[in-house]
Design a protein around this motif. Structure first.
Motif, PDB file in Angstrom:
ATOM      1  N   TYR A  19      -5.402  -0.727  13.667  1.00 40.59           N
ATOM      2  CA  TYR A  19      -6.749  -1.232  13.399  1.00 40.59           C
ATOM      3  C   TYR A  19      -7.723  -0.794  14.485  1.00 40.59           C
ATOM      4  O   TYR A  19      -8.868  -0.451  14.207  1.00 40.59           O
ATOM      5  CB  TYR A  19      -6.740  -2.752  13.238  1.00 40.59           C
TER       6      TYR A  19
ATOM      7  N   LEU B 119      -8.557   2.782  13.751  1.00 42.15           N
ATOM      8  CA  LEU B 119      -9.485   2.907  12.629  1.00 42.15           C
ATOM      9  C   LEU B 119     -10.918   2.580  13.048  1.00 42.15           C
ATOM     10  O   LEU B 119     -11.861   3.241  12.613  1.00 42.15           O
ATOM     11  CB  LEU B 119      -9.074   1.996  11.475  1.00 42.15           C
TER      12      LEU B 119
ATOM     13  N   SER C 234     -13.706   5.339  12.861  1.00 47.76           N
ATOM     14  CA  SER C 234     -14.892   5.063  12.058  1.00 47.76           C
ATOM     15  C   SER C 234     -16.152   5.335  12.882  1.00 47.76           C
ATOM     16  O   SER C 234     -17.117   5.916  12.387  1.00 47.76           O
ATOM     17  CB  SER C 234     -14.868   3.614  11.587  1.00 47.76           C
TER      18      SER C 234
ATOM     19  N   VAL D 166      -7.244   6.636   5.091  1.00 50.34           N
ATOM     20  CA  VAL D 166      -7.303   5.166   5.181  1.00 50.34           C
ATOM     21  C   VAL D 166      -8.760   4.701   5.233  1.00 50.34           C
ATOM     22  O   VAL D 166      -9.123   3.695   4.619  1.00 50.34           O
ATOM     23  CB  VAL D 166      -6.494   4.644   6.393  1.00 50.34           C
ATOM     24  N   LEU D 167      -9.600   5.437   5.957  1.00 50.30           N
ATOM     25  CA  LEU D 167     -11.018   5.087   5.998  1.00 50.30           C
ATOM     26  C   LEU D 167     -11.639   5.192   4.605  1.00 50.30           C
ATOM     27  O   LEU D 167     -12.466   4.358   4.226  1.00 50.30           O
ATOM     28  CB  LEU D 167     -11.765   5.987   6.985  1.00 50.30           C
ATOM     29  N   GLN D 168     -11.237   6.198   3.828  1.00 48.70           N
ATOM     30  CA  GLN D 168     -11.731   6.319   2.457  1.00 48.70           C
ATOM     31  C   GLN D 168     -11.295   5.119   1.614  1.00 48.70           C
ATOM     32  O   GLN D 168     -12.077   4.596   0.823  1.00 48.70           O
ATOM     33  CB  GLN D 168     -11.249   7.627   1.808  1.00 48.70           C
ATOM     34  N   VAL D 169     -10.043   4.677   1.794  1.00 51.24           N
ATOM     35  CA  VAL D 169      -9.556   3.493   1.082  1.00 51.24           C
ATOM     36  C   VAL D 169     -10.404   2.280   1.455  1.00 51.24           C
ATOM     37  O   VAL D 169     -10.780   1.477   0.602  1.00 51.24           O
ATOM     38  CB  VAL D 169      -8.059   3.231   1.373  1.00 51.24           C
ATOM     39  N   SER D 170     -10.718   2.153   2.748  1.00 50.93           N
ATOM     40  CA  SER D 170     -11.504   0.993   3.200  1.00 50.93           C
ATOM     41  C   SER D 170     -12.909   0.995   2.602  1.00 50.93           C
ATOM     42  O   SER D 170     -13.549  -0.050   2.525  1.00 50.93           O
ATOM     43  CB  SER D 170     -11.571   0.950   4.725  1.00 50.93           C
ATOM     44  N   HIS D 171     -13.390   2.153   2.173  1.00 55.25           N
ATOM     45  CA  HIS D 171     -14.698   2.238   1.526  1.00 55.25           C
ATOM     46  C   HIS D 171     -14.584   2.208   0.001  1.00 55.25           C
ATOM     47  O   HIS D 171     -15.586   2.368  -0.700  1.00 55.25           O
ATOM     48  CB  HIS D 171     -15.430   3.516   1.957  1.00 55.25           C
TER      49      HIS D 171
ATOM     50  N   ALA E 131      -2.471   2.542   4.200  1.00 56.02           N
ATOM     51  CA  ALA E 131      -3.449   1.484   3.921  1.00 56.02           C
ATOM     52  C   ALA E 131      -2.761   0.268   3.308  1.00 56.02           C
ATOM     53  O   ALA E 131      -3.055  -0.877   3.690  1.00 56.02           O
ATOM     54  CB  ALA E 131      -4.544   2.006   2.992  1.00 56.02           C
TER      55      ALA E 131
ATOM     56  N   ILE F 237      -2.646  -3.450   4.995  1.00 53.80           N
ATOM     57  CA  ILE F 237      -3.226  -4.599   4.302  1.00 53.80           C
ATOM     58  C   ILE F 237      -2.183  -5.707   4.125  1.00 53.80           C
ATOM     59  O   ILE F 237      -2.466  -6.880   4.358  1.00 53.80           O
ATOM     60  CB  ILE F 237      -3.811  -4.180   2.937  1.00 53.80           C
TER      61      ILE F 237
END
Length: 135
Positions: A18, A21, A25, A56-61, A78, A82
């Motif tokens: 985390y 990330l 980010s 993973v950043l794309q998943v978070s968006h 991801a 989670i």
């Protein structure tokens, strides 16, 4: 590996993940070309996990398709990031070992020769795809 060691390592890994990330980010908003991949820095060739952080950043968006196209391993990472904190808390609060039991079963499954071969082939295909994409 003992239950407590697994839970400690997983907790530390999640904290590091985390933190990474958050840092990544911030880096993406500032357009840095820095890559932490030792393999890519040494050879100029993407490794099998290149693109996982961006995925993973794309998943978070909420951009699942883009995440898969960057690196499918990012979707798996991801999902782990989670579910693992909640699973850890569940086990610690209720004094259970469901996560540890699942880990041991997964470890036994991966030790089966044909399963290991399939997983290795999938990683090699992903690596070739990363190289072809020019990650």
């Amino acid at each position: 590996m003992t239950r407590n060691r697994l839970y400690l390592l997983l907790s530390l890994g999640l904290l590091a993940g985390y933190g990474w990330l958050i840092w990544a980010s911030w880096q993406t908003t500032h357009h840095s070309d820095f890559t932490p991949c030792f393999f890519k820095n040494a050879t100029g060739i993407a490794c099998p996990s290149c693109g996982v952080t961006r995925s993973v950043l794309q998943v978070s968006h909420g951009h699942i398709t883009e995440a898969i196209l960057l690196n499918p391993l990012g979707l798996i990472m991801a999902a782990i990031m989670i579910t693992a904190p909640f699973w850890l808390l569940y086990d610690v609060i209720l004094k259970k070992d469901t996560l540890y039991t699942s880990y041991k079963k997964t470890e036994q499954l991966i030790r089966i020769k044909w399963v290991a071969i399939i997983l290795i082939i999938l990683i090699l295909i992903n690596w070739a795809w990363n190289i072809q994409k020019g990650l």
